[in-house]
Motif scaffolding. Structure first.
Motif, PDB file in Angstrom:
ATOM      1  N   ASP A  46       0.846  -1.322  -0.173  1.00  0.00           N
ATOM      2  CA  ASP A  46       0.017   0.194   0.092  1.00  0.00           C
ATOM      3  C   ASP A  46       0.760   1.143  -0.090  1.00  0.00           C
ATOM      4  O   ASP A  46       0.831   1.932   1.021  1.00  0.00           O
ATOM      5  N   ASP A  47       1.539   1.247  -1.025  1.00  0.00           N
ATOM      6  CA  ASP A  47       2.328   2.639  -1.368  1.00  0.00           C
ATOM      7  C   ASP A  47       2.036   3.443  -2.583  1.00  0.00           C
ATOM      8  O   ASP A  47       0.843   3.272  -3.025  1.00  0.00           O
ATOM      9  N   GLU A  48       2.838   4.107  -3.307  1.00  0.00           N
ATOM     10  CA  GLU A  48       2.403   5.133  -4.492  1.00  0.00           C
ATOM     11  C   GLU A  48       2.141   4.418  -5.572  1.00  0.00           C
ATOM     12  O   GLU A  48       1.447   4.828  -6.611  1.00  0.00           O
ATOM     13  N   THR A  49       2.432   2.928  -5.465  1.00  0.00           N
ATOM     14  CA  THR A  49       2.046   2.095  -6.828  1.00  0.00           C
ATOM     15  C   THR A  49       0.715   1.424  -6.845  1.00  0.00           C
ATOM     16  O   THR A  49       0.276   0.875  -7.458  1.00  0.00           O
ATOM     17  N   PHE A  50       0.027   1.769  -5.439  1.00  0.00           N
ATOM     18  CA  PHE A  50      -1.487   1.133  -5.281  1.00  0.00           C
ATOM     19  C   PHE A  50      -2.313   1.479  -6.302  1.00  0.00           C
ATOM     20  O   PHE A  50      -2.271   2.789  -6.616  1.00  0.00           O
ATOM     21  N   ASP A  51      -2.928   0.698  -6.968  1.00  0.00           N
ATOM     22  CA  ASP A  51      -3.928   0.686  -8.045  1.00  0.00           C
ATOM     23  C   ASP A  51      -5.198   0.298  -7.756  1.00  0.00           C
ATOM     24  O   ASP A  51      -5.679  -0.894  -7.380  1.00  0.00           O
ATOM     25  N   GLN A  52      -6.027   1.258  -7.183  1.00  0.00           N
ATOM     26  CA  GLN A  52      -7.496   1.016  -6.361  1.00  0.00           C
ATOM     27  C   GLN A  52      -8.013   0.251  -7.586  1.00  0.00           C
ATOM     28  O   GLN A  52      -8.961  -0.727  -6.951  1.00  0.00           O
ATOM     29  N   ALA A  53      -8.192   0.680  -8.789  1.00  0.00           N
ATOM     30  CA  ALA A  53      -9.387  -0.312  -9.749  1.00  0.00           C
ATOM     31  C   ALA A  53      -8.706  -1.623  -9.776  1.00  0.00           C
ATOM     32  O   ALA A  53      -9.647  -2.505  -9.673  1.00  0.00           O
ATOM     33  N   ASP A  54      -7.528  -1.858  -9.759  1.00  0.00           N
ATOM     34  CA  ASP A  54      -7.162  -3.202  -9.937  1.00  0.00           C
ATOM     35  C   ASP A  54      -7.464  -4.019  -8.625  1.00  0.00           C
ATOM     36  O   ASP A  54      -7.886  -5.072  -8.824  1.00  0.00           O
TER      37      ASP A  54
ATOM     38  N   GLU B 219     -11.056  -4.760  -8.378  1.00  0.00           N
ATOM     39  CA  GLU B 219     -11.529  -5.840  -8.964  1.00  0.00           C
ATOM     40  C   GLU B 219     -11.018  -7.168  -8.630  1.00  0.00           C
ATOM     41  O   GLU B 219     -11.684  -8.154  -8.642  1.00  0.00           O
ATOM     42  N   ARG B 220      -9.670  -7.222  -8.082  1.00  0.00           N
ATOM     43  CA  ARG B 220      -9.448  -8.563  -7.445  1.00  0.00           C
ATOM     44  C   ARG B 220     -10.316  -9.052  -6.271  1.00  0.00           C
ATOM     45  O   ARG B 220     -10.542  -9.934  -6.134  1.00  0.00           O
ATOM     46  N   VAL B 221     -10.583  -8.157  -5.277  1.00  0.00           N
ATOM     47  CA  VAL B 221     -11.360  -8.402  -4.515  1.00  0.00           C
ATOM     48  C   VAL B 221     -12.743  -8.816  -4.561  1.00  0.00           C
ATOM     49  O   VAL B 221     -13.354  -9.837  -4.048  1.00  0.00           O
ATOM     50  N   ALA B 222     -13.406  -8.138  -5.610  1.00  0.00           N
ATOM     51  CA  ALA B 222     -14.606  -8.526  -6.133  1.00  0.00           C
ATOM     52  C   ALA B 222     -14.651 -10.074  -6.780  1.00  0.00           C
ATOM     53  O   ALA B 222     -15.692 -10.806  -6.599  1.00  0.00           O
ATOM     54  N   LYS B 223     -13.646 -10.600  -7.166  1.00  0.00           N
ATOM     55  CA  LYS B 223     -13.263 -11.647  -7.988  1.00  0.00           C
ATOM     56  C   LYS B 223     -13.037 -12.887  -6.974  1.00  0.00           C
ATOM     57  O   LYS B 223     -13.068 -14.172  -7.249  1.00  0.00           O
ATOM     58  N   CYS B 224     -12.340 -12.465  -5.720  1.00  0.00           N
ATOM     59  CA  CYS B 224     -11.995 -13.179  -4.951  1.00  0.00           C
ATOM     60  C   CYS B 224     -12.990 -13.727  -3.982  1.00  0.00           C
ATOM     61  O   CYS B 224     -13.435 -13.113  -3.064  1.00  0.00           O
ATOM     62  N   SER B 225     -12.838 -15.147  -3.411  1.00  0.00           N
ATOM     63  CA  SER B 225     -14.022 -15.667  -2.815  1.00  0.00           C
ATOM     64  C   SER B 225     -13.372 -15.390  -1.027  1.00  0.00           C
ATOM     65  O   SER B 225     -14.306 -15.509  -0.385  1.00  0.00           O
ATOM     66  N   GLU B 226     -12.154 -15.198  -1.081  1.00  0.00           N
ATOM     67  CA  GLU B 226     -11.456 -14.905   0.318  1.00  0.00           C
ATOM     68  C   GLU B 226     -11.754 -13.608   0.810  1.00  0.00           C
ATOM     69  O   GLU B 226     -11.752 -12.751   0.011  1.00  0.00           O
ATOM     70  N   CYS B 227     -11.921 -13.350   2.097  1.00  0.00           N
ATOM     71  CA  CYS B 227     -11.987 -12.048   2.531  1.00  0.00           C
ATOM     72  C   CYS B 227     -10.353 -11.416   2.479  1.00  0.00           C
ATOM     73  O   CYS B 227      -9.438 -12.144   3.165  1.00  0.00           O
TER      74      CYS B 227
END
Length: 279
Positions: free
Chosen positions: A39-47, A50-58
């Motif tokens: 979680d630094d300046e490289t953080f890509d919120q959209a990506d 999208e990963r959170v939405a597709k992942c079954s794990e919390c």
């Protein structure tokens, strides 16, 4: 006296803070189904969303290590301040305190102070701004600490999220009674105690009504608004944040309103569409 402020990455930074040369980030690590995100300046919120939405794990987060804080304390700055997530929500505060103790043991005396924000997100932002303001006024190290601790005592945090699942699954809603059923589109209006523990203030049917209730709560509890800087952080919903800003400005005379998009940790907990207020 030269100084620097280290904010763990749950706190958003304004462009002015990023360009000041005084504010630095201690990044947390986010884990989405085994995929690690710094979680630094490289953080890509959209990506990330999208990963959170597709992942079954919390998704989960891990706080900065004491060693990473130790490293951040190095350098020419004679005074170092740290602002962390509420100690009730994360190990970041304890990690920073341990890092400070290890640093002093190894390198000797240095003015280092760790603030437990008892908040998160834009609450940390406002605390970092307050530290800078006190330093620019020429206060002593102890005067800065006292003024900022007083500021933290008077700060309130509120939020409305589309979903509380990430907070619930990661054990951040301990002590709360059963939350309203999502099947009825009931959205709780949440906040934090003075100790930094999450509480429920109320609820409403649908997100817009919940935002109105949150604004009502802010208006009801704020003291001397004309002297206050209010912060709004949103997760991928700028129009919603602007609506909240307009509602507030119509009802109370605020000194300033800051609107920021959430960084990684706040995006993880707020989820797509969440809005956080600190004042």
């Amino acid at each position: 006296m030269s100084y620097k402020v280290i904010v763990d990455s749950c706190g958003e930074l304004t462009p002015e803070m990023k360009n000041s040369g005084k504010i630095f980030t201690a990044p947390l690590i986010l884990n989405v189904g085994g995929h690690l995100v710094v979680d630094d300046e490289t953080f890509d919120q959209a990506d990330f969303l999208e990963r959170v939405a597709k992942c079954s794990e919390c998704p989960k987060s891990s706080c900065p290590s004491p060693e990473s804080y130790m490293k951040a304390f190095q350098g020419e700055a004679e005074r170092v301040y740290v602002v962390t997530l509420s100690a009730e929500l994360s190990g970041s505060y304890n990690s920073a305190v341990l890092g400070k103790n290890l640093f002093l043991e190894e390198y000797g005396e240095k003015d280092i102070y760790v603030f437990n924000s008892r908040s998160a997100s834009v609450g940390e932002t406002l605390i970092a701004k307050k530290i800078m303001e006190c330093e620019e006024q020429g206060m002593t190290f102890q005067e800065v600490i006292d003024a900022v601790e007083t500021y933290i005592d008077g700060q309130n945090t509120y939020f409305v999220l589309e979903s509380l699942e990430t907070l619930r699954k990661n054990g951040r809603l301990t002590g709360l009674k059963a939350l309203a059923a999502s099947v009825l589109n009931i959205k709780p209006v949440m906040g934090a105690t003075k100790q930094g523990i999450i509480i429920q203030h109320g609820q409403a049917r649908g997100i817009n009504k919940a935002l109105v209730k949150m604004v009502d709560r802010v208006v009801e509890e704020i003291v001397q608004p004309e002297e206050k800087i209010l912060g709004i952080a949103h997760c991928n919903c700028p129009a919603r944040a602007e609506l909240v800003k307009e509602m507030l400005q119509k009802r109370i005379p605020l000194k300033e309103v800051i609107v920021l998009d959430t960084r990684g940790v706040s995006s993880m907990y707020a989820n797509d569409g969440g809005v956080i207020i600190a004042v």
